[in-house]
Design an enzyme around this catalytic site. Structure first.
Site, PDB file in Angstrom:
ATOM      1  N   LYS A   1       3.986   5.244  12.784  1.00 28.21           N
ATOM      2  CA  LYS A   1       2.767   6.056  12.852  1.00 28.21           C
ATOM      3  C   LYS A   1       1.940   5.663  14.083  1.00 28.21           C
ATOM      4  O   LYS A   1       1.440   6.525  14.807  1.00 28.21           O
ATOM      5  CB  LYS A   1       1.955   5.882  11.558  1.00 28.21           C
TER       6      LYS A   1
ATOM      7  N   GLN B   1      -1.522   2.021   3.570  1.00 30.06           N
ATOM      8  CA  GLN B   1      -0.081   2.139   3.333  1.00 30.06           C
ATOM      9  C   GLN B   1       0.279   1.634   1.932  1.00 30.06           C
ATOM     10  O   GLN B   1      -0.120   0.544   1.543  1.00 30.06           O
ATOM     11  CB  GLN B   1       0.680   1.334   4.414  1.00 30.06           C
TER      12      GLN B   1
ATOM     13  N   ASP C   1      -4.170  11.163   4.562  1.00 30.84           N
ATOM     14  CA  ASP C   1      -2.995  11.220   3.679  1.00 30.84           C
ATOM     15  C   ASP C   1      -3.134  12.358   2.675  1.00 30.84           C
ATOM     16  O   ASP C   1      -2.158  12.753   2.038  1.00 30.84           O
ATOM     17  CB  ASP C   1      -2.832   9.903   2.906  1.00 30.84           C
TER      18      ASP C   1
END
Ligand code: NAP
Length: 296
Positions: free
Chosen positions: A53, A97, A120
């Protein structure tokens, strides 16, 4: 039957290329889109995802920050990091994460993220807006799947879709998006899971079969309708002594067995995975654009 490979790398590149002029336009206004990733613990797969990412950000000229913390971090300490990122005007997107250590309440952490920075798309506000069919930051993997279908001119309208897996990050949201009364929606969707009786009977009905189970090569050709479109979300490491790293990645679908029955099929790797990152970049740019609209 000859199948067409759905090339996630190709589509992800097209999406990221499409972001470049938007990033430039933001920079012309003095805004550099910024993404912060919080990585807790030392799970190697999580570290790989976060690095990919960050690398994608770098290539696009998006500012990125990785905050690495020990697995022993407390709920309160993690919450404080999120609150600081919420206040940081250089950061437009925040991602934490997963998986988080067992002692951390993941939902409580998600609830602290400013929904406008929730790139997200996991905050219940964004989840709710998505279910209502309203414009919002959409979860990256499900949104990436819709973009893959759209790129290959596969219109879900009226199609029978079977989603195997009912997680909050893949199965449930992709089913929700495909049932919306919208351009890439209007499908008839069945969700299957580990309690589903006679899974093959259900998957055989699918014009579009989306699989997010997390177990290697569960879906075999006897479970697939002739001409089906197969989207494999799964990423599983299987031991392979011939591979450099001692393992290789396979999906939840037995690709070799299923490919000749499919009209379209995603590979693993190189299918859904690159799309997740492309949609994360998209959400970061949207969040930066929205911040400018509010303050610019
Ligand atoms: P998850 O939270 O573990 O959910 C798995 C789902 O599959 C559950 O609903 C489970 O049913 C169901 N299931 C398990 N075994 C089954 C079986 N034999 N038959 C039918 N259903 C079964 O997983 P996830 O987070 O959705 O992820 C799924 C996979 O996608 C993983 O391999 C993950 O690494 C991958 N993934 C990839 C990306 C990407 O960008 N490529 C992004 C996200 C996830 P129950 O609910 O009954 O337990």
């Amino acid at each position: 039957m000859s199948f067409q490979l759905i090339d996630g790398k190709l589509v992800a590149k097209a999406i990221k290329d499409g972001l470049k002029p938007r990033i430039k336009a933001l920079k012309d206004k003095g805004i550099v889109p910024g993404l912060a990733a919080v990585l807790v613990g030392d799970d190697p797969a999580s570290a790989t995802y976060v690095n990919s990412k960050a690398k994608a950000c770098q290539k696009l000229g998006i500012y990125s920050e990785v905050i690495r913390k020990e697995a022993s971090i407390t709920q309160k300490e993690l919450a404080e990091i999120i609150k600081t990122l919420n206040e940081n005007t250089n950061i437009h997107g925040i991602l934490v994460q997963s998986p988080l250590p067992k002692h951390i309440d993941e939902l409580a952490i998600t609830l602290i993220i400013n929904p406008e920075k929730d790139v997200d798309g996991f905050h219940p506000f964004n989840v709710g807006m998505m279910f209502l069919g309203r414009e919002t930051l959409l979860p990256c993997t499900p949104h990436g799947i819709l973009n893959l279908l759209e790129y290959y001119n596969i219109n879900p309208d009226g199609k029978e879709v079977v989603v195997v897996g009912r997680s909050n990050i893949v199965g449930k949201p992709v089913a929700s998006l495909l049932t919306q009364k919208s351009k890439m929606g209007n499908a008839t969707v069945t969700i299957a899971h580990s309690h589903t009786k006679n899974l093959p009977l259900i998957t055989q009905r699918a014009d579009i079969l989306i699989v997010a189970i997390g177990k290697p090569e569960v879906i075999t050709s006897n479970m697939v309708k002739e001409g089906a479109i197969i989207i494999d979300v799964g990423v599983n490491r299987v031991d392979d002594e011939n591979a450099k790293k001692g393992y290789r990645l396979v999906g939840d679908v037995d690709f070799e067995d299923c490919k000749n029955k499919a009209s379209y099929i995603t590979p693993v790797p190189g299918g859904v995975g690159p799309m997740t990152i492309a949609m994360l970049m998209t959400n970061t740019v949207i969040a930066a654009e929205n911040s400018w609209e509010q303050t610019g």
